[in-house]
Each structure stands twice: as C-alpha cells, then as structure tokens.
Design a protein around this motif. Sequence first.
Motif, PDB file in Angstrom:
ATOM      1  N   LYS A 325       0.839  -1.204   0.000  1.00 11.86           N
ATOM      2  CA  LYS A 325       0.000   0.000   0.000  1.00 11.86           C
ATOM      3  C   LYS A 325       0.873   1.252   0.000  1.00 11.86           C
ATOM      4  O   LYS A 325       0.577   2.233  -0.690  1.00 11.86           O
ATOM      5  CB  LYS A 325      -0.922  -0.001   1.226  1.00 11.86           C
ATOM      6  CG  LYS A 325      -2.124  -0.908   1.085  1.00 11.86           C
ATOM      7  CD  LYS A 325      -3.092  -0.716   2.253  1.00 11.86           C
ATOM      8  CE  LYS A 325      -4.343  -1.547   2.048  1.00 11.86           C
ATOM      9  NZ  LYS A 325      -5.356  -1.340   3.101  1.00 11.86           N
ATOM     10  N   GLU A 326       1.937   1.209   0.779  1.00  9.93           N
ATOM     11  CA  GLU A 326       2.844   2.352   0.841  1.00  9.93           C
ATOM     12  C   GLU A 326       3.645   2.487  -0.444  1.00  9.93           C
ATOM     13  O   GLU A 326       3.829   3.597  -0.968  1.00  9.93           O
ATOM     14  CB  GLU A 326       3.784   2.202   2.039  1.00  9.93           C
ATOM     15  CG  GLU A 326       4.712   3.397   2.234  1.00  9.93           C
ATOM     16  CD  GLU A 326       5.567   3.255   3.479  1.00  9.93           C
ATOM     17  OE1 GLU A 326       6.464   4.097   3.672  1.00  9.93           O
ATOM     18  OE2 GLU A 326       5.344   2.303   4.252  1.00  9.93           O
ATOM     19  N   LEU A 327       4.120   1.362  -0.982  1.00  7.77           N
ATOM     20  CA  LEU A 327       4.913   1.401  -2.214  1.00  7.77           C
ATOM     21  C   LEU A 327       4.078   1.884  -3.396  1.00  7.77           C
ATOM     22  O   LEU A 327       4.518   2.756  -4.158  1.00  7.77           O
ATOM     23  CB  LEU A 327       5.465  -0.007  -2.500  1.00  7.77           C
ATOM     24  CG  LEU A 327       6.168  -0.181  -3.856  1.00  7.77           C
ATOM     25  CD1 LEU A 327       7.516   0.549  -3.852  1.00  7.77           C
ATOM     26  CD2 LEU A 327       6.357  -1.668  -4.168  1.00  7.77           C
ATOM     27  N   LEU A 328       2.898   1.314  -3.563  1.00 11.70           N
ATOM     28  CA  LEU A 328       2.040   1.637  -4.709  1.00 11.70           C
ATOM     29  C   LEU A 328       0.973   2.637  -4.277  1.00 11.70           C
ATOM     30  O   LEU A 328      -0.222   2.414  -4.437  1.00 11.70           O
ATOM     31  CB  LEU A 328       1.398   0.350  -5.243  1.00 11.70           C
ATOM     32  CG  LEU A 328       2.373  -0.786  -5.602  1.00 11.70           C
ATOM     33  CD1 LEU A 328       1.607  -2.051  -5.950  1.00 11.70           C
ATOM     34  CD2 LEU A 328       3.281  -0.380  -6.752  1.00 11.70           C
ATOM     35  N   TYR A 329       1.419   3.754  -3.739  1.00 18.59           N
ATOM     36  CA  TYR A 329       0.489   4.701  -3.125  1.00 18.59           C
ATOM     37  C   TYR A 329      -0.468   5.338  -4.117  1.00 18.59           C
ATOM     38  O   TYR A 329      -1.518   5.871  -3.745  1.00 18.59           O
ATOM     39  CB  TYR A 329       1.263   5.783  -2.364  1.00 18.59           C
ATOM     40  CG  TYR A 329       2.175   6.621  -3.225  1.00 18.59           C
ATOM     41  CD1 TYR A 329       1.724   7.792  -3.827  1.00 18.59           C
ATOM     42  CD2 TYR A 329       3.495   6.233  -3.441  1.00 18.59           C
ATOM     43  CE1 TYR A 329       2.569   8.550  -4.628  1.00 18.59           C
ATOM     44  CE2 TYR A 329       4.338   6.975  -4.241  1.00 18.59           C
ATOM     45  CZ  TYR A 329       3.873   8.136  -4.836  1.00 18.59           C
ATOM     46  OH  TYR A 329       4.707   8.887  -5.629  1.00 18.59           O
ATOM     47  N   THR A 330      -0.126   5.311  -5.416  1.00 19.19           N
ATOM     48  CA  THR A 330      -1.041   5.864  -6.429  1.00 19.19           C
ATOM     49  C   THR A 330      -2.100   4.850  -6.842  1.00 19.19           C
ATOM     50  O   THR A 330      -3.024   5.191  -7.588  1.00 19.19           O
ATOM     51  CB  THR A 330      -0.263   6.308  -7.678  1.00 19.19           C
ATOM     52  OG1 THR A 330       0.406   5.180  -8.246  1.00 19.19           O
ATOM     53  CG2 THR A 330       0.748   7.385  -7.330  1.00 19.19           C
ATOM     54  N   LEU A 331      -1.971   3.600  -6.379  1.00 23.26           N
ATOM     55  CA  LEU A 331      -2.919   2.545  -6.706  1.00 23.26           C
ATOM     56  C   LEU A 331      -3.678   2.125  -5.450  1.00 23.26           C
ATOM     57  O   LEU A 331      -3.267   2.413  -4.329  1.00 23.26           O
ATOM     58  CB  LEU A 331      -2.188   1.327  -7.291  1.00 23.26           C
ATOM     59  CG  LEU A 331      -1.345   1.562  -8.543  1.00 23.26           C
ATOM     60  CD1 LEU A 331      -0.587   0.290  -8.901  1.00 23.26           C
ATOM     61  CD2 LEU A 331      -2.217   2.017  -9.710  1.00 23.26           C
ATOM     62  N   ARG A 332      -4.764   1.422  -5.669  1.00 24.92           N
ATOM     63  CA  ARG A 332      -5.552   0.920  -4.545  1.00 24.92           C
ATOM     64  C   ARG A 332      -5.167  -0.533  -4.290  1.00 24.92           C
ATOM     65  O   ARG A 332      -5.345  -1.403  -5.152  1.00 24.92           O
ATOM     66  CB  ARG A 332      -7.049   1.031  -4.844  1.00 24.92           C
ATOM     67  CG  ARG A 332      -7.926   0.667  -3.665  1.00 24.92           C
ATOM     68  CD  ARG A 332      -9.348   1.121  -3.905  1.00 24.92           C
ATOM     69  NE  ARG A 332     -10.206   0.741  -2.801  1.00 24.92           N
ATOM     70  CZ  ARG A 332     -11.498   1.043  -2.704  1.00 24.92           C
ATOM     71  NH1 ARG A 332     -12.051   1.782  -3.669  1.00 24.92           N
ATOM     72  NH2 ARG A 332     -12.214   0.656  -1.677  1.00 24.92           N
ATOM     73  N   VAL A 333      -4.647  -0.808  -3.106  1.00 26.20           N
ATOM     74  CA  VAL A 333      -4.190  -2.145  -2.728  1.00 26.20           C
ATOM     75  C   VAL A 333      -5.051  -2.647  -1.566  1.00 26.20           C
ATOM     76  O   VAL A 333      -5.210  -1.950  -0.563  1.00 26.20           O
ATOM     77  CB  VAL A 333      -2.702  -2.137  -2.321  1.00 26.20           C
ATOM     78  CG1 VAL A 333      -2.257  -3.530  -1.903  1.00 26.20           C
ATOM     79  CG2 VAL A 333      -1.845  -1.611  -3.467  1.00 26.20           C
ATOM     80  N   GLU A 334      -5.621  -3.859  -1.701  1.00 31.12           N
ATOM     81  CA  GLU A 334      -6.471  -4.432  -0.661  1.00 31.12           C
ATOM     82  C   GLU A 334      -6.056  -5.873  -0.409  1.00 31.12           C
ATOM     83  O   GLU A 334      -5.217  -6.437  -1.118  1.00 31.12           O
ATOM     84  CB  GLU A 334      -7.946  -4.373  -1.078  1.00 31.12           C
ATOM     85  CG  GLU A 334      -8.475  -2.973  -1.353  1.00 31.12           C
ATOM     86  CD  GLU A 334      -8.654  -2.126  -0.100  1.00 31.12           C
ATOM     87  OE1 GLU A 334      -8.527  -2.683   1.014  1.00 31.12           O
ATOM     88  OE2 GLU A 334      -8.916  -0.922  -0.234  1.00 31.12           O
ATOM     89  N   GLU A 335      -6.667  -6.487   0.614  1.00 30.58           N
ATOM     90  CA  GLU A 335      -6.367  -7.879   0.947  1.00 30.58           C
ATOM     91  C   GLU A 335      -7.629  -8.714   0.893  1.00 30.58           C
ATOM     92  O   GLU A 335      -8.748  -8.200   0.958  1.00 30.58           O
ATOM     93  CB  GLU A 335      -5.729  -7.994   2.329  1.00 30.58           C
ATOM     94  CG  GLU A 335      -6.701  -7.730   3.471  1.00 30.58           C
ATOM     95  CD  GLU A 335      -6.133  -8.104   4.828  1.00 30.58           C
ATOM     96  OE1 GLU A 335      -6.776  -8.900   5.528  1.00 30.58           O
ATOM     97  OE2 GLU A 335      -5.063  -7.600   5.177  1.00 30.58           O
ATOM     98  N   ASN A 336      -7.452 -10.046   0.792  1.00 29.70           N
ATOM     99  CA  ASN A 336      -8.589 -10.959   0.769  1.00 29.70           C
ATOM    100  C   ASN A 336      -8.144 -12.311   1.329  1.00 29.70           C
ATOM    101  O   ASN A 336      -7.553 -13.128   0.624  1.00 29.70           O
ATOM    102  CB  ASN A 336      -9.124 -11.121  -0.656  1.00 29.70           C
ATOM    103  CG  ASN A 336     -10.380 -11.978  -0.694  1.00 29.70           C
ATOM    104  OD1 ASN A 336     -10.972 -12.286   0.324  1.00 29.70           O
ATOM    105  ND2 ASN A 336     -10.788 -12.368  -1.893  1.00 29.70           N
ATOM    106  N   THR A 337      -8.389 -12.526   2.618  1.00 31.53           N
ATOM    107  CA  THR A 337      -8.084 -13.802   3.270  1.00 31.53           C
ATOM    108  C   THR A 337      -9.294 -14.214   4.097  1.00 31.53           C
ATOM    109  O   THR A 337     -10.292 -13.491   4.171  1.00 31.53           O
ATOM    110  CB  THR A 337      -6.868 -13.686   4.209  1.00 31.53           C
ATOM    111  OG1 THR A 337      -7.248 -12.948   5.384  1.00 31.53           O
ATOM    112  CG2 THR A 337      -5.697 -12.992   3.527  1.00 31.53           C
ATOM    113  N   SER A 338      -9.204 -15.364   4.746  1.00 32.55           N
ATOM    114  CA  SER A 338     -10.303 -15.815   5.596  1.00 32.55           C
ATOM    115  C   SER A 338     -10.482 -14.922   6.815  1.00 32.55           C
ATOM    116  O   SER A 338     -11.526 -14.958   7.471  1.00 32.55           O
ATOM    117  CB  SER A 338     -10.062 -17.263   6.042  1.00 32.55           C
ATOM    118  OG  SER A 338      -8.853 -17.370   6.768  1.00 32.55           O
TER     119      SER A 338
END
Length: 731
Positions: A325-338
């Motif tokens: 999230k910090e590295l790709l700050y111009t993009l939207r980064v999310e997670e998906n786990t149980s």
Amino acid sequence: MSDYQITLKSVYSCPAAEIPQGVKLPEGWTLSWHQLETLKAIRDPNIDVIINTAMTGDGKSLAAYLETLLQGILQGYYNVIGLYPTNELARDQEIQIKQYLELFKLVDELRVSRLSGPELEIYAESENIKKWEAIATRTQQSEIILTNPDIFHYLHRHAYLTPKDSPNKLWSPIDTRFELFIIDEFHVCTAPQTASIINTMLLIKHTNRRKKYLFLSATPDEQLIQLLQKAGFQPKIIDPLTENKYLFPNTASQNLELQAEGWRQVSRAISLTFISLEPTYQATETWLWENRNLIADYFQQHPGSKGAIILNSIAAVKRLTPKFKELLYTLRVEENTSLTGKGDKERSLEADLVLGTSTIDVGVDFKINFLMFESADAGSFIQRLGRLGRHDGYEKNGKMIAFNKFTAYALSPNFLVARLFEEKDAPLEVGGIYDRPNFHAQIRDNYRKINDFRGYYKRWAGVQSVLLSSSQGLAHPTIKQEFAESHQAFKKDCEQVFDTSLGRVRGCVKKWAIEWQELSKQKTGNPIAEDACSFRGSSSLQCGLYDLTERRNEADRFKTYDLPGILSNLEIEPMTESVYMRLLQETAERTGQPIPKGRFERCLAFMKLQAYREERMNWKFIYPGDLGEVADAWKVQVLLGIQVLQPGNRWVNELNKRLKLRGLVSYVIRYPVQEAKKRLQLPMHFQIYPIDESGRHEPGAPYSVAFGQSALLLDTLAYRLKSKGGEVWIC
C-alpha cells in the motif's frame, strides 16, 4: 528469472450443436457443448449422478442451474441445493444466480436463500426460534438454497435436533422438496469430506425417491468415481476435453474464425514465468518484497491493469499488504483472506492489486490481467492460474478498460522448476508455446506426489455409517419401523462401498467411549467418534481472536484462528472468555450489527491480536508421559496433559492451564515433522507438529503429532512405518 518463461495458448469452448425446442435463453445467449450435455443429463431419468469437468471459467454454474431457470420460465419448479466449500464461494454464487434471475426475468418467481452457520444463528435469534426451525423455514420457502456441505451433512445426522426428535424431522422434508444437489469445487474435498458426502447420498438413496447429484470440478476425482460406482450409482461424466470440445488456436486469424463459428473464448493467451524458490518458510514473501519494483513497473507500463498476488500464508499477506500500500500509493491495494472482514472483501473488488489467500472473486467479479501466485500442490497451481485471462477488460465509470496483456508469475518450489525445465527429458522448453491440457498434465506429473489417503474409507468412513444407522439415526424408536428395510439396505451398501464391517466399527466406537469416560471421569462423550463423524473436524485448538489490526469495521474484529498459527505468527495478549463475550455484545449493540456467537462456544482460549510477527517463532508441544509408549501403539488415541513449550512467551503458562485439561484426539509417530512429511508424502500444509516429552529442552523434537481429523488421516498411512509392517485396526 526470464529463463523460465513460456506462453500458454488461448482456449475456446465448443458451442452446442443445437438448442432443444422449448429452451428459451436471454437474447444473445448461446450454450456451450458441456452446458447442453449437462441439461440433457439432468433431464434423463436414467442418470442420477453427473460429473462436469469443464475448465475453470467455462460456465459450469449456468449448466448447474439452467434447468431450474427454464422450469421457472414455464412456471414450474425444479428445486435445487448448491453446496459450496466456503461461505465466501456461496456468497459469490448467490450474486451470480441473482444476475441469472434478472436476465431470465425470474426475480419474482424463484426465491434464493443462502444458509451458513452465522446467518442461521442471527436469523434464529431475530425470529426467536431454534436453529432447526430456521433451517426448516428457509428451505421450505426457497426454490434455490446455497449452503455449505457442512450444514447438509449435519442436518442428516440429527445434529440440530434433540434426542427425542425424529432424526428425519429435518432431512426428510428437505430431501423430498429438492430434486438436484450440486457439489461445487469438489476437488478441494478431503477424504473425510468425501466419505461424508457418500454416506449422505446413500442415506437419501434408501429413504427417499431417486435424486440427482451434480459434481462440478475441473479436475475429476477417480476415487469419487470408484466409490460412486461401488455405491450403485452410474456417473455420467461430461468432459469437453476428451470429446475434443476445446480448441487452442495458434494465430489471431484462427481466433477470429472460431469466434465467427460461435466458439466462446474461455481464456486468453498468457505469458507465464516460473520463479524458482527454495521450499522454505518466507521464501516467497522475501522474493516478493525484494522484487517489488517488478510489480510497480508492470502497472506503470500497462496502465489500467488489475492484479492479484495469491499466497499460501495469511500471515505473509498481512505483513505484505501494508508495505505494498505504501509502495504503490497511487494505486488501490487491498487484501482478501479468511480473516478479512466482509466490508474489506467488498472493497477489494474496486482495487488495482489484491493480496490474498483466497481466489474467491479473483478472475470473476474482480477481473485481472496480472497474477503472481504460490501453490501447495498441482491442484492449487492449476486452479489459481485458471483465474487469469478470463476477461478482455473491465468497466469503470461507464467506460470499458481493455487489457492489452496477460501475465502470470508462478512462485514455485525449485524441485518443480528443475523437473519441468532442467532435468534430462524435461517436458518444457524456455520460450515454448503450449496448450492448457498438455501443460496441466505436466504440472500434475511433475509436482511432488502427495498421498491421497485412500485408506481412509476402509478405516474411518464406517464410523459415520454406524452413527446414521444407530439409535440416533435409522434405528431411532420414532422411525425404526418405518425405515426397517431402508436401514438394512443402507448398512449393506455402506459395508460394500467402504469395504468394512459395521459390526466391528460399532465395537470400536463403544470401546472409545469407555476409554474416554475412564480417562476424563466424564459420563458422556466420545472425541474420536466425534472427529470421525465431523465434516471438517472438531477444531480442538481453535481460539477466539479480537483483531486490533482490523481498522475499518469493529464487527469484523471477532474471529477464530488455530493455536499453532497463533504461536508461530501472531503477537497476542490473552483475555478471558467473559471479557471477550462482553466486548462482542457491546460492539454488536453499538454498531447495530449482530455478531454470531456460536463459533466461539468451544474455543480453547481468547486473545487480542495486536500484530503479525516479522519472524516465525519456534515452539513445540510437550507431553507429561512416555511418548515412546504412545507412538508404539500405532493408533489414534485421546491424550490429556499436552501443553506448549515456547521459551520467552509470557502468556503460554496461562494457555497451558486450559490446554492440559483438554482431551485431544492424537496420533504420535517417532519422526520429526519434516521427515514424517517426506516419508509419508504428506501435503505441504498438512497439520502435523513437533512434540517432545516434558523436561526435555533439546532443539527440535524427535516425535510428531497430528490432532483431530488430521490424526485420523495420519493413521491411514503411519502403520506403514512399522518395522514389521502390517495393518493395525483402528481400535
């Protein structure tokens, strides 16, 4: 890195030769060959079991529900139950089916209900009814039910009723009302789950009129087919590949020709690069962060891209997501786990890059053209890769964003890469171009062979058969006379299918109960039988977590996690059950969101999750008795007194006070974990742990232990390690 790059051809699926009269589809729709063949098989009164092995992304879900949709148009009914391995997948299918209902103009005609343990609990509380009444109400008021095989399994074994209730009080009306039972993603089922499904099918076979079963899996299971045949079912296998209903064009002009002839594109051509890694903990995580610029550069060079990084470890995802999230700050980064909250899962559909352990939504609602993935075996490799290349692009703000390239990186163990590319007569060449079926065959042939636990059916499947035919099942006083013939036929079939003696199994069940009552000083209970009859196992080491890393939704902070994962990966602070449950109730009242409590009823302990550790911590189980004596018994046993040894852990003593009082279904062998995995060809993530005798503090542990259902699975293999050989009966 580029030394191991290949190209996979695009895939096209054959259209149906003709649409039968009376089959009315939405405008512009056609059927694939396998969809029409599935419809024909469902309509054929001589076929009761269908196995559809179409490729991932080729529309197996439409094939499954098409007859229900068509009957709805005619104002008829063909009620169906869909069984999905996870609640997330059932939720995903609910969205898909509601889209079908809109397209077929059936929103007001067919009712869809999704059943899960948490939702049933909330519904029962809100209506002030019991859980069995909630199940009965929802199933009788719906034409399409989406649930998990756990619930289907438990309602057929008297689980939601009182001992005085007739066992068929729930399952008889359900089995009568629904015509088709769909078992999706069947390849993920383990041997205990397969045994449960076969037992349930036999129960329905002998207590109701004939029903239809549809198994959906891109990788057919030979054991399943053999068991079905032994059970008297004759499976109809619908396999587009063996029928030459897939084509793999070499040129753009061939693509256009196939499209003009009505062939549907299932997958686009993909550039696949293998990354050779040591099969050690954190090797993948380390490589990803060291090569983070590779990911950043891809998004810069291909604007509008969407990507997914699918890993095996939840902890790795939790550690990497904030970094990316910090590295790709111009993009939207999310997670998906149980462990990801419902709100965050929904937000992940809008992301540019998702990191997760789950492929739910990936390649379906979350359309991608960039994929990095880890795998544990051949099946997970093929399934995860199948999520890429399924769409030409995606819609954003009313505009279509087209993908111009499809790229995958397989983060693979070095032995697999060596077998595929480096060894003499290696099947793949760098820069080669391959079609999917041949490539998949090479993955299956060259991935490390793991055990399929086929011995489980003979040794353990009969325990559930005994329960279903006992005084809790078909021999219950309220139905014994009505189902007298069914009772005998059911027992006969179970003995034939599982190659076992139910009389001998019944004797073992009684013996385990006596041994447990003597050990625990309790008057009831039978932990070994409970695990053998459970669909997924009893989770004796499951703990309740209050996740402080969950920032967005307070209600999503209440989770469960197994103790071994906590000891290895999490920074926690212990809390009492009363404080945990009070906090849960206060959160539910403050947020207005009901939070199911049933999953916490049997938790070993309760904790606050403060952070995910950067380094995995060492620990082992310890036992106060003679482990040599336990191991030499070569059988599943219930052990009392097991504790955890983890120097420097401030809260482990408090945990051990609870743990040593819990009877754990166990199997102990005289080998360290890694050697046991190697000798027995255990899956990478098989739940087996180090154990030592109390008072010994040497590094490592000379013994290994598996608990619960894993202990039963280990039992089917471990007797082979005996120096004298020969099989030991389960009790």
